[in-house]
Motif scaffolding. Structure first.
Motif, short mmCIF file in Angstrom:
data_model
loop_
_atom_site.label_atom_id
_atom_site.label_comp_id
_atom_site.label_asym_id
_atom_site.label_seq_id
_atom_site.Cartn_x
_atom_site.Cartn_y
_atom_site.Cartn_z
N LYS A 199 -8.76 -14.10 -10.74
CA LYS A 199 -7.35 -13.81 -10.46
C LYS A 199 -7.06 -12.36 -10.80
CE LYS A 199 -5.86 -18.50 -11.36
NZ LYS A 199 -5.24 -19.36 -12.39
N ASP B 263 -3.97 -12.04 -4.40
CA ASP B 263 -3.92 -12.55 -5.77
C ASP B 263 -5.29 -12.57 -6.44
OD1 ASP B 263 -1.29 -12.96 -6.30
OD2 ASP B 263 -1.26 -15.02 -5.56
N GLU B 264 -6.35 -12.23 -5.68
CA GLU B 264 -7.70 -12.36 -6.24
C GLU B 264 -8.56 -11.11 -6.05
OE1 GLU B 264 -8.14 -17.23 -5.75
OE2 GLU B 264 -9.29 -15.93 -4.42
N VAL C 98 -12.11 -17.80 -11.25
CA VAL C 98 -11.82 -18.79 -10.20
C VAL C 98 -13.11 -19.55 -9.84
CG1 VAL C 98 -10.99 -19.15 -7.84
CG2 VAL C 98 -9.91 -17.40 -9.29
N HIS D 121 -8.98 -15.88 -16.12
CA HIS D 121 -8.89 -15.34 -14.75
C HIS D 121 -9.97 -15.86 -13.82
CE1 HIS D 121 -11.82 -11.64 -15.14
NE2 HIS D 121 -12.31 -12.71 -15.75
N HIS E 64 -0.99 -11.99 -14.95
CA HIS E 64 -1.09 -12.43 -13.56
C HIS E 64 0.22 -13.14 -13.23
CE1 HIS E 64 -2.98 -13.99 -9.89
NE2 HIS E 64 -2.43 -15.14 -10.17
#
Ligand code: UDP
Length: 235
Positions: A80, A20-21, A69, A67, A181
Motif C-alpha cells: 500500500k 493506492d499501491e 499486499v 503495508h 495510508h
C-alpha cells in the motif's frame, strides 16, 4: 515499464496502475555505516523479499496493520502506498551495535526490559538519535502518532520475539518504519536480516547484516538460514 519513483540503498519503488499501491523491488546491494561500506550479497533481494513477506503476514495475523499486499515475484512485492514518517523506531532486547557503544555495555548483555529508540531518518545527518521532544518540535509526528509507533514497536517485538524463539533465533534488536495510508498508520519498509539482528539461540552465531558490516563471511548463507528456519524454504 512502470515508472520508478524512488531508488534507495536496498530497494526500488515503482508506481502501479493502482494509485493506492506501489511495487517494491528488492536489490542485492548492501550498504553499511551510512553508505560508506558498499557491496553485494548474492540473492539478498530474493531472500529479504520472502522474509519480509513472511513477517508482515505473521504480524497481520496478530493484529498489526502493515503495508504488505502480496508477493508478485521472487524480488517484488506489492504494498500500500505510504507517506513515510521520517522517524526510524528501533526496539532492543539485548545490547548490541550503536547502543552497546553509546552506553558502554558489552554486546550480548541482556536489557532488563525492551528499549525503544527514535532516530531522525536523514542520510545527510547519519540518522541521528532523537527523542519525542525533538520529533514533536521538528514536526516529524504528532503526539498520537508518537505514542502509536512506540506501542506498536513493543507489540511487534513481543510477537516476533516469541515466534523467533521457537525457531531457535534470538531477536536482539530491529528497526521499523511507519507511514500513513489514507490517514491510517501502517507498518512499512521491510523486516529482514538487513534491519534486524538475529542470533542463533544455542551458538550465538550472528545471522544478519552484521556478517556484512563486520566482514564475518558466509553472509548469504546466514540470510538463507533465516528464511529456512522461518518458512522451511531452501533457496
Ligand atoms: N538498523 C537499520 N537501519 C539503520 C540503522 C539501524 O535497519 O539505518 C537496524 C540494525 O540492523 C539493527 C538495529 O536497527 O538491527 C539497531 O541498529 P544500531 O543502532 O545498533 O546501528 P548499527 O549497529 O547498524 O550502527
Amino acid at each position: 515499464m512502470a515508472q520508478m519513483l524512488y531508488e534507495g540503498k536496498a530497494k526500488k519503488v515503482y508506481a502501479t496502475e493502482n494509485p493506492d499501491e506501489y511495487l517494491v523491488f528488492y536489490k542485492d546491494d548492501a550498504t553499511a555505516f551510512n553508505g560508506v561500506k558498499r557491496g553485494t550479497i548474492l540473492n539478498k533481494g530474493v531472500l529479504n523479499n520472502k522474509i519480509s513477506a513472511f513477517f508482515f503476514d505473521l504480524l497481520g495475523k496478530n493484529g498489526i496493520p502493515h503495508h504488505f499486499v502480496r508477493l508478485v515475484s521472487d524480488r517484488e512485492m506489492l504494498v500500500k502506498k505510504l507517506t513515510i514518517l521520517q522517524i526510524e523506531v528501533v526496539v532492543r532486547n539485548i545490547a548490541a551495535g550503536s547502543l552497546a557503544k553509546r552506553i558502554g555495555w558489552e554486546e550480548g548483555r541482556k536489557l532488563p526490559q525492551p528499549v525503544v529508540e527514535l532516530y531522525y531518518k536523514n542520510d545527510d545527518l547519519g540518522d541521528p538519535l532523537i527523542n519525542e521532544y525533538h520529533a514533536r518540535a521538528m514536526g516529524l509526528a504528532d503526539d498520537n502518532q508518537l505514542k502509536a509507533i512506540q506501542e506498536l514497536g513493543l507489540k511487534i517485538n513481543a510477537i516476533l520475539g516469541a515466534y523467533l524463539k521457537e525457531k531457535k533465533l534470538e531477536l536482539i534488536d530491529f528497526k521499523l518504519e511507519f507511514g500513513l495510508h489514507n490517514g491510517q498508520l501502517l507498518l512499512g519498509d521491510e523486516i529482514s536480516p538487513d534491519t534486524c539482528r538475529f542470533w542463533d539461540s544455542e551458538t550465538g552465531q550472528k545471522l544478519d547484516k552484521d556478517r556484512f558490516r563486520r566482514d564475518l563471511g558466509d553472509v548469504e548463507d546466514a540470510y538463507k538460514e533465516v528464511l529456512y528456519r522461518l518458512t522451511g524454504e531452501k533457496l
